[in-house]
Design a protein around this motif. Structure first.
Motif, PDB file in Angstrom:
ATOM      1  N   MET A  21      -1.855  -0.376   8.761  1.00 48.68           N
ATOM      2  CA  MET A  21      -1.121  -1.080   7.716  1.00 48.68           C
ATOM      3  C   MET A  21       0.133  -0.284   7.375  1.00 48.68           C
ATOM      4  SD  MET A  21      -3.135  -3.676   7.172  1.00 48.68           S
ATOM      5  CE  MET A  21      -2.758  -4.417   5.586  1.00 48.68           C
ATOM      6  N   GLY A  22       1.253  -1.008   7.167  1.00 50.26           N
ATOM      7  CA  GLY A  22       2.515  -0.360   6.883  1.00 50.26           C
ATOM      8  C   GLY A  22       2.787  -0.170   5.400  1.00 50.26           C
ATOM      9  N   TYR A  23       3.880   0.539   5.115  1.00 49.81           N
ATOM     10  CA  TYR A  23       4.255   0.833   3.736  1.00 49.81           C
ATOM     11  C   TYR A  23       4.500  -0.449   2.936  1.00 49.81           C
ATOM     12  CZ  TYR A  23       4.718   5.925   3.784  1.00 49.81           C
ATOM     13  OH  TYR A  23       4.454   7.278   3.808  1.00 49.81           O
ATOM     14  N   SER A  24       5.153  -1.431   3.546  1.00 48.93           N
ATOM     15  CA  SER A  24       5.489  -2.646   2.816  1.00 48.93           C
ATOM     16  C   SER A  24       4.256  -3.464   2.450  1.00 48.93           C
ATOM     17  CB  SER A  24       6.449  -3.507   3.641  1.00 48.93           C
ATOM     18  OG  SER A  24       7.672  -2.826   3.835  1.00 48.93           O
ATOM     19  N   PHE A  25       3.133  -3.179   3.105  1.00 46.35           N
ATOM     20  CA  PHE A  25       1.870  -3.815   2.701  1.00 46.35           C
ATOM     21  C   PHE A  25       1.559  -3.476   1.251  1.00 46.35           C
ATOM     22  CE2 PHE A  25      -2.449  -2.078   2.062  1.00 46.35           C
ATOM     23  CZ  PHE A  25      -3.135  -3.260   1.804  1.00 46.35           C
ATOM     24  N   ALA A  26       1.781  -2.208   0.866  1.00 57.79           N
ATOM     25  CA  ALA A  26       1.484  -1.778  -0.505  1.00 57.79           C
ATOM     26  C   ALA A  26       2.510  -2.306  -1.495  1.00 57.79           C
ATOM     27  CB  ALA A  26       1.435  -0.253  -0.575  1.00 57.79           C
ATOM     28  N   ALA A  27       3.643  -2.798  -0.999  1.00 59.97           N
ATOM     29  CA  ALA A  27       4.653  -3.338  -1.904  1.00 59.97           C
ATOM     30  C   ALA A  27       4.286  -4.715  -2.420  1.00 59.97           C
ATOM     31  CB  ALA A  27       6.000  -3.404  -1.184  1.00 59.97           C
ATOM     32  N   ALA A  35       2.085  -1.693  -6.638  1.00 58.67           N
ATOM     33  CA  ALA A  35       2.282  -0.630  -7.620  1.00 58.67           C
ATOM     34  C   ALA A  35       3.120   0.507  -7.031  1.00 58.67           C
ATOM     35  CB  ALA A  35       0.936  -0.107  -8.090  1.00 58.67           C
ATOM     36  N   PHE A  36       3.374   1.494  -7.855  1.00 57.53           N
ATOM     37  CA  PHE A  36       4.099   2.711  -7.490  1.00 57.53           C
ATOM     38  C   PHE A  36       5.511   2.357  -7.000  1.00 57.53           C
ATOM     39  CE2 PHE A  36      -0.457   3.595  -6.805  1.00 57.53           C
ATOM     40  CZ  PHE A  36      -0.629   4.533  -7.806  1.00 57.53           C
TER      41      PHE A  36
END
Length: 339
Positions: A21-27, A35-36
């Motif tokens: 999973m990539g960074y933009s998934f958490a966006a 969050a964050f």
């Protein structure tokens, strides 16, 4: 894993990656941001979050290269406890009903990915497909499937495309093969079956300690009998001494059925409705946590097209003995007539 794809004018060799999973998934998405400090469109990593990621499961340099330009936030393909976090083998299938072709997809295709999949299935069907429909989510979940062009932008869907930039190409090739096998009757090449993790599941639901029947009663006894006669639209209610439904989930079977008498002479009955029908309900209640007693209430709203005749309610279950062991039981209500 390397794949040769043939739905292009010339065959190409592409590589599928271990899930990540990539960074933009958490966006998150525009209508549901995360969050964050995560933002969509991120194509570079962060030392802090990479350290957190590596504590869970560290990607190899090959993983990083394969997933580029996606920066890996979670190396889910390397995480194995208590079982693999994301599937490395997925189930794909194509079904046909006349001119309707159903592509059962194990993930969320973006709009353009879905259009391309419908196109390759229609092409592979050689004029036999009047309509192609994507049926998802089916069989298993492999997150999103973005196009290679969308993958470069690394928004939420692309960061959730877990097998790398060629994920869609691999799916398109597989559905082309499956559609060809469907219309020609050929047997597909050797298929790797997805693993079964049923024995590794972790649950936070407390276990059933024991079950007990009220004094003078047995499991399956009918505590509340139906009336003798009913008409269409009436509600039949029967209540039974029951064990906990989690003692046996009865996959592919029933907790309750409505049975119709076929022959009074030899007492022959057949199943008319089950607890899977819209007109029936199975309601379980724990009467006493200390004593372990419980009841199952079974209701049937008689449809207007129900044939006249004699019926009864049949309850199935399993109880857990206080000294150990799980045992089956079943019970019937008195018969009643529908006129």
């Amino acid at each position: 894993m390397n794949h040769t794809i043939s739905h292009y004018p010339q065959s190409l060799k592409v590589r599928g990656c271990l899930p990540a999973m990539g960074y933009s998934f958490a966006a998150g998405t525009t209508d549901g941001p995360g969050a964050f400090d995560f933002k969509q469109g991120t194509t570079t990593g962060n030392p802090l979050w990479n350290a957190v990621r590596d504590f869970i499961a560290e990607p190899t340099p090959e993983d990083v290269e394969c997933q580029a330009p996606k920066p890996i936030l979670l190396a889910t393909g390397r995480a194995k406890f208590p079982y693999e976090w994301q599937p490395q083998v997925v189930s794909c299938s194509v079904a046909r009903i006349g001119g309707l072709f159903l592509a059962a997809v194990p993930g969320e295709f973006t709009t353009m990915s879905g259009r391309r999949l419908r196109h390759v299935v229609e092409t592979a069907a050689k004029g036999q497909a009047k309509r192609v429909v994507l049926a998802g989510l089916s069989n298993i979940y492999s997150d999103y499937i973005a196009t290679p062009e969308e993958y470069q932008a690394q928004r939420y869907e692309a960061a959730s495309t877990i097998y790398g930039p060629h994920t869609l190409d691999i799916y398109l090739n597989k559905y082309t093969e499956l559609t060809d096998a469907l219309i020609t009757g050929k047997t597909p090449d050797a298929i790797v079956q997805p693993p079964d993790f049923g024995g590794n599941l972790i649950t936070l639901v407390p276990p059933v300690l024991w079950d007990a029947a009220p004094w003078g009663k047995e499991f399956g006894d009918c505590l509340e009998q139906p009336q003798k006669e009913y008409s269409h639209g009436d509600l039949v209610v029967a209540k039974f001494v029951s064990g906990h439904p989690r003692n046996n989930l009865r996959h592919g079977r029933f907790y309750a059925t409505i049975e119709k008498q076929q022959s009074e002479a030899d007492d022959a009955w057949s199943i008319y409705a089950t607890d899977a029908d819209w007109d029936t309900k199975f309601i379980w209640r724990r009467d006493s946590k200390i004593l372990g007693t419980s009841t199952a209430e079974i209701t049937w709203s008689i449809p207007a097209d129900t044939p006249s005749g004699t019926y009864r309610v049949h309850h199935y279950g399993n109880y857990k003995y206080i000294l150990g062991g799980i045992y089956p039981y079943h019970g019937f209500s008195d018969s009643f007539t529908v006129k």
